[in-house]
Design a protein around this motif. Structure first.
Motif, short mmCIF file in Angstrom:
data_model
loop_
_atom_site.label_atom_id
_atom_site.label_comp_id
_atom_site.label_asym_id
_atom_site.label_seq_id
_atom_site.Cartn_x
_atom_site.Cartn_y
_atom_site.Cartn_z
N VAL A 73 0.84 -1.21 0.00
CA VAL A 73 0.00 0.00 0.00
C VAL A 73 0.87 1.25 0.00
N SER A 74 0.46 2.24 -0.78
CA SER A 74 1.23 3.49 -0.90
C SER A 74 1.25 4.28 0.40
N ARG A 75 0.20 4.15 1.20
CA ARG A 75 0.02 5.01 2.37
C ARG A 75 0.95 4.65 3.53
N LEU A 106 -2.66 5.06 -13.58
CA LEU A 106 -2.41 3.62 -13.70
C LEU A 106 -1.73 3.15 -12.41
N GLY A 107 -2.20 2.06 -11.85
CA GLY A 107 -1.61 1.57 -10.60
C GLY A 107 -1.92 2.51 -9.45
N SER A 108 -3.19 2.92 -9.36
CA SER A 108 -3.59 3.91 -8.36
C SER A 108 -3.59 3.33 -6.95
N ASN A 109 -3.45 2.01 -6.83
CA ASN A 109 -3.24 1.35 -5.55
C ASN A 109 -4.33 1.75 -4.54
N ASP A 110 -3.94 2.24 -3.35
CA ASP A 110 -4.95 2.54 -2.32
C ASP A 110 -5.52 3.94 -2.45
N GLY A 126 -8.96 5.87 -11.39
CA GLY A 126 -7.81 5.01 -11.11
C GLY A 126 -8.01 3.70 -11.85
N VAL A 127 -6.93 3.14 -12.41
CA VAL A 127 -7.01 1.81 -13.02
C VAL A 127 -6.08 0.91 -12.21
N GLU A 128 -6.67 -0.05 -11.51
CA GLU A 128 -5.90 -0.81 -10.54
C GLU A 128 -6.39 -2.26 -10.52
N PRO A 129 -5.54 -3.20 -10.96
CA PRO A 129 -5.98 -4.61 -11.03
C PRO A 129 -6.04 -5.33 -9.69
N SER A 130 -5.29 -4.87 -8.69
CA SER A 130 -5.26 -5.59 -7.41
C SER A 130 -6.47 -5.18 -6.58
N GLY A 131 -7.40 -6.14 -6.43
CA GLY A 131 -8.72 -5.83 -5.89
C GLY A 131 -8.71 -5.29 -4.48
N PHE A 148 -6.43 -4.30 -15.40
CA PHE A 148 -5.11 -3.99 -15.90
C PHE A 148 -5.27 -2.93 -16.98
N PHE A 149 -4.45 -1.89 -16.94
CA PHE A 149 -4.45 -0.93 -18.03
C PHE A 149 -3.71 -1.56 -19.21
N GLU A 150 -4.30 -1.49 -20.38
CA GLU A 150 -3.68 -1.90 -21.65
C GLU A 150 -4.54 -1.29 -22.75
N ALA A 169 1.39 7.63 -13.74
CA ALA A 169 1.72 6.33 -13.14
C ALA A 169 2.97 6.47 -12.28
N ALA A 170 2.87 6.06 -11.01
CA ALA A 170 4.05 6.06 -10.13
C ALA A 170 4.40 4.63 -9.79
N ASN A 171 5.65 4.28 -9.98
CA ASN A 171 6.12 2.95 -9.60
C ASN A 171 5.23 1.86 -10.18
N THR A 172 4.80 2.06 -11.38
CA THR A 172 3.87 1.12 -12.04
C THR A 172 4.31 0.82 -13.47
N LEU A 173 4.73 1.85 -14.21
CA LEU A 173 5.06 1.59 -15.62
C LEU A 173 6.21 0.58 -15.73
N PRO A 177 5.57 -5.34 -18.63
CA PRO A 177 6.35 -5.70 -19.82
C PRO A 177 5.67 -5.37 -21.15
N TYR A 178 4.32 -5.47 -21.19
CA TYR A 178 3.62 -5.33 -22.47
C TYR A 178 3.48 -3.85 -22.86
N MET A 179 4.62 -3.22 -23.09
CA MET A 179 4.67 -1.77 -23.26
C MET A 179 4.03 -1.30 -24.57
N1 SAM Z 1 1.31 4.02 -7.56
C1 SAM Z 1 1.47 3.45 -6.25
C2 SAM Z 1 2.70 3.99 -5.57
O1 SAM Z 1 3.59 4.53 -6.21
O2 SAM Z 1 2.78 3.85 -4.33
C3 SAM Z 1 1.49 1.94 -6.26
C4 SAM Z 1 2.70 1.30 -6.84
S1 SAM Z 1 2.66 -0.47 -6.74
C5 SAM Z 1 4.36 -0.78 -6.52
C6 SAM Z 1 2.33 -0.97 -8.40
C7 SAM Z 1 0.86 -1.02 -8.69
O3 SAM Z 1 0.66 -1.22 -10.10
C8 SAM Z 1 0.13 -2.15 -7.99
O4 SAM Z 1 -0.91 -1.61 -7.21
C9 SAM Z 1 -0.36 -3.04 -9.14
O5 SAM Z 1 -1.56 -3.71 -8.85
C10 SAM Z 1 -0.48 -2.04 -10.27
N2 SAM Z 1 -0.44 -2.57 -11.65
C11 SAM Z 1 0.27 -3.61 -12.14
N3 SAM Z 1 0.02 -3.77 -13.46
C12 SAM Z 1 -0.86 -2.80 -13.83
C13 SAM Z 1 -1.51 -2.44 -15.06
N4 SAM Z 1 -1.31 -3.09 -16.19
N5 SAM Z 1 -2.36 -1.39 -15.04
C14 SAM Z 1 -2.59 -0.68 -13.90
N6 SAM Z 1 -2.01 -0.99 -12.72
C15 SAM Z 1 -1.15 -2.03 -12.67
#
Ligand code: SAM
Ligand code: TMP
Length: 408
Positions: A73-75, A106-110, A126-131, A148-150, A169-173, A177-179
């Motif tokens: 969790v980011s918090r 992308l990867g909006s987490n908590d 927010g687009v976030e696959p982890s429920g 998943f964002f794609e 996107a922070a710590n998500t891109l 891999p599927y860039m």
């Molecule tokens: N952005 C937050 C931060 O910086 O604290 C969370 C970063 S966490 C390390 C990475 C997040 O990316 C996870 O919550 C994960 O579920 C999400 N994630 C992974 N693949 C993703 C995708 N294709 N689209 C959107 N989110 C994705």
């Protein structure tokens, strides 16, 4: 043994320069009663000879990493909460100050970043696959799509919500891999003058600080200005700005736009020149980095073994995803470290992936200070050391391994 793979950016050959051997999933904290076999894969990293992108040699299926039990969790860090609050205010006063603006994360987490945008009443998604973490964000008032964002996701969002002024996107891109699909999605979802902003650990800092624990299953790419510049160009975008960030042990924040939509900032050329001078992408530099990684491993194992032989108790601080690489590459288990303390409820009571060190709440640390604490969450050192001043006052010492192994 070295190997080759196909570059996820340009399709050319990636040559391996560092092998960490068999590793578990970095965030798969394990129930002590679980006797099933752990998922494992070979963690090795290489560089593309054509587009310079540094990337893992093997991919872990995304559903194995990002699911309803994703524990991060980011918090968990006050520094990161402030980082995201200030970034959100920055967006609100610039890119999101026009008529009915819209931001997608992308990867909006908590929801730590988007909560500030939601409070301001600005359209967001927010687009976030982890429920599990997506649910936390919804509870914080953030609008979230559990996905998943794609490219197909992006097309649907563009259809229902319209195009975005900011995609962030922070710590998500670097986790994805599927860039080709991601960047096609970004192009489809971005307003003509919109910006795609992302921040991730910086290859330059990883090499300079020997912070090899930034390399694990989720960190598929290790970006640099040079490789992101190439990546943007090859995928119909343009790198228009680069900014250095101190968080998470050293990151860069990149701004991409559609070609010609924005003026290129002077920082881009400065970073490219700096990386050329440091010969960052060159094989020789990466091979020296690999040698430094092995030296740190040897020093750390020698120190922990000596402390244990002298009868000292050592505990770990921060059950980070990064520490999976450290413990499993170095062979550090419960015989060298009693437990790792961590504030994340979903990690407490579990065992660390692969190395099987128990994870305990922070009170286990503060109720009976050990003489030594190995700071796995070294990227939060300032925050943690300030919070744990009583540990130092009680005579405790921190063990650090970035950039070199030392006791402070
Ligand atoms: N952005 C937050 C931060 O910086 O604290 C969370 C970063 S966490 C390390 C990475 C997040 O990316 C996870 O919550 C994960 O579920 C999400 N994630 C992974 N693949 C993703 C995708 N294709 N689209 C959107 N989110 C994705
Ligand atoms: P990160 O380096 O990926 O952000 O992970 C940091 C981990 O360390 C996370 O599991 C939360 C934990 N942590 C603490 O236990 N105490 C703290 O004060 C901080 C900042 C993090």
């Amino acid at each position: 043994m070295t190997s080759e793979s196909s570059c996820r950016i340009c399709g050319d050959t990636v040559s391996e320069f560092l092998d960490f051997g068999t590793q578990p999933l970095s965030d798969a904290f394990r129930d002590p009663s679980d006797t099933t076999e752990e998922f494992s894969y070979r963690l090795a990293v290489g560089k593309c000879g054509t587009c310079a992108m540094v990337q893992l040699m093997n991919e872990v299926p995304r559903e194995a990493m990002f699911h309803d039990d994703y524990p991060y969790v980011s918090r968990g860090s006050s520094v990161m909460r402030e980082h995201f609050r200030s970034l959100a205010h920055g967006f609100l006063s610039t890119e999101l100050s026009g008529d009915d603006p819209f931001i997608v994360e992308l990867g909006s987490n908590d929801g730590t970043m988007l909560a500030t945008v939601a409070e301001a009443g600005v359209r967001h998604l927010g687009v976030e696959p982890s429920g599990d973490v997506a649910d936390l964000s919804a509870a914080a008032g953030v609008r979230v799509r559990k996905d998943f964002f794609e490219e197909p996701t992006a097309l649907e969002i563009a259809e229902t919500d319209g195009r975005a002024d900011v995609i962030y996107a922070a710590n998500t891109l670097c986790h994805i891999p599927y860039m080709d699909s991601i960047l096609a999605g970004v192009r489809a979802l971005l307003q003509p003058r919109g910006v795609f902003v992302f921040e991730d650990p910086y290859l330059g800092d990883i090499v300079e600080r020997t912070s090899f624990d930034q390399i694990y299953d989720e960190h598929f790419f290790l970006f640099s200005a040079q490789s992101v510049d190439e990546m943007a160009r090859r995928h119909g975008l343009e790198l228009v700005d680069v900014e250095r960030l101190a968080v998470h042990g050293g990151e860069l924040r990149y701004t991409l736009a559609l070609p010609g939509a924005r003026q290129r900032g002077a920082a881009v050329a400065q970073f490219l020149e700096q990386e050329r001078t440091a010969r960052l992408g060159e094989q020789e530099v990466l091979e020296q980095f690999a040698a430094n990684v092995h030296a740190v491993r040897d020093d750390l194992v020698a120190l922990l073994t000596r402390l244990r032989e002298e009868g000292h108790r050592v505990v770990g601080y921060g059950a980070t995803a990064k520490s999976a690489t450290v413990t499993n590459f170095c062979g550090i288990g419960p015989e060298l470290i009693d437990f790792v303390c961590d504030t994340t409820p979903a990690k407490q009571g579990k065992l660390t992936p692969g190395s099987h060190i128990p994870v305990r709440p922070p009170e286990w640390f503060s109720d009976d200070y050990p003489p030594y604490a190995l700071l796995f969450a070294w990227n939060h050192a300032e925050e943690i050391m300030a919070k744990e001043q009583a540990f130092r006052d009680a005579g405790g010492s921190w063990i650090l391994y970035v950039p070199t192994v030392r006791v402070v």
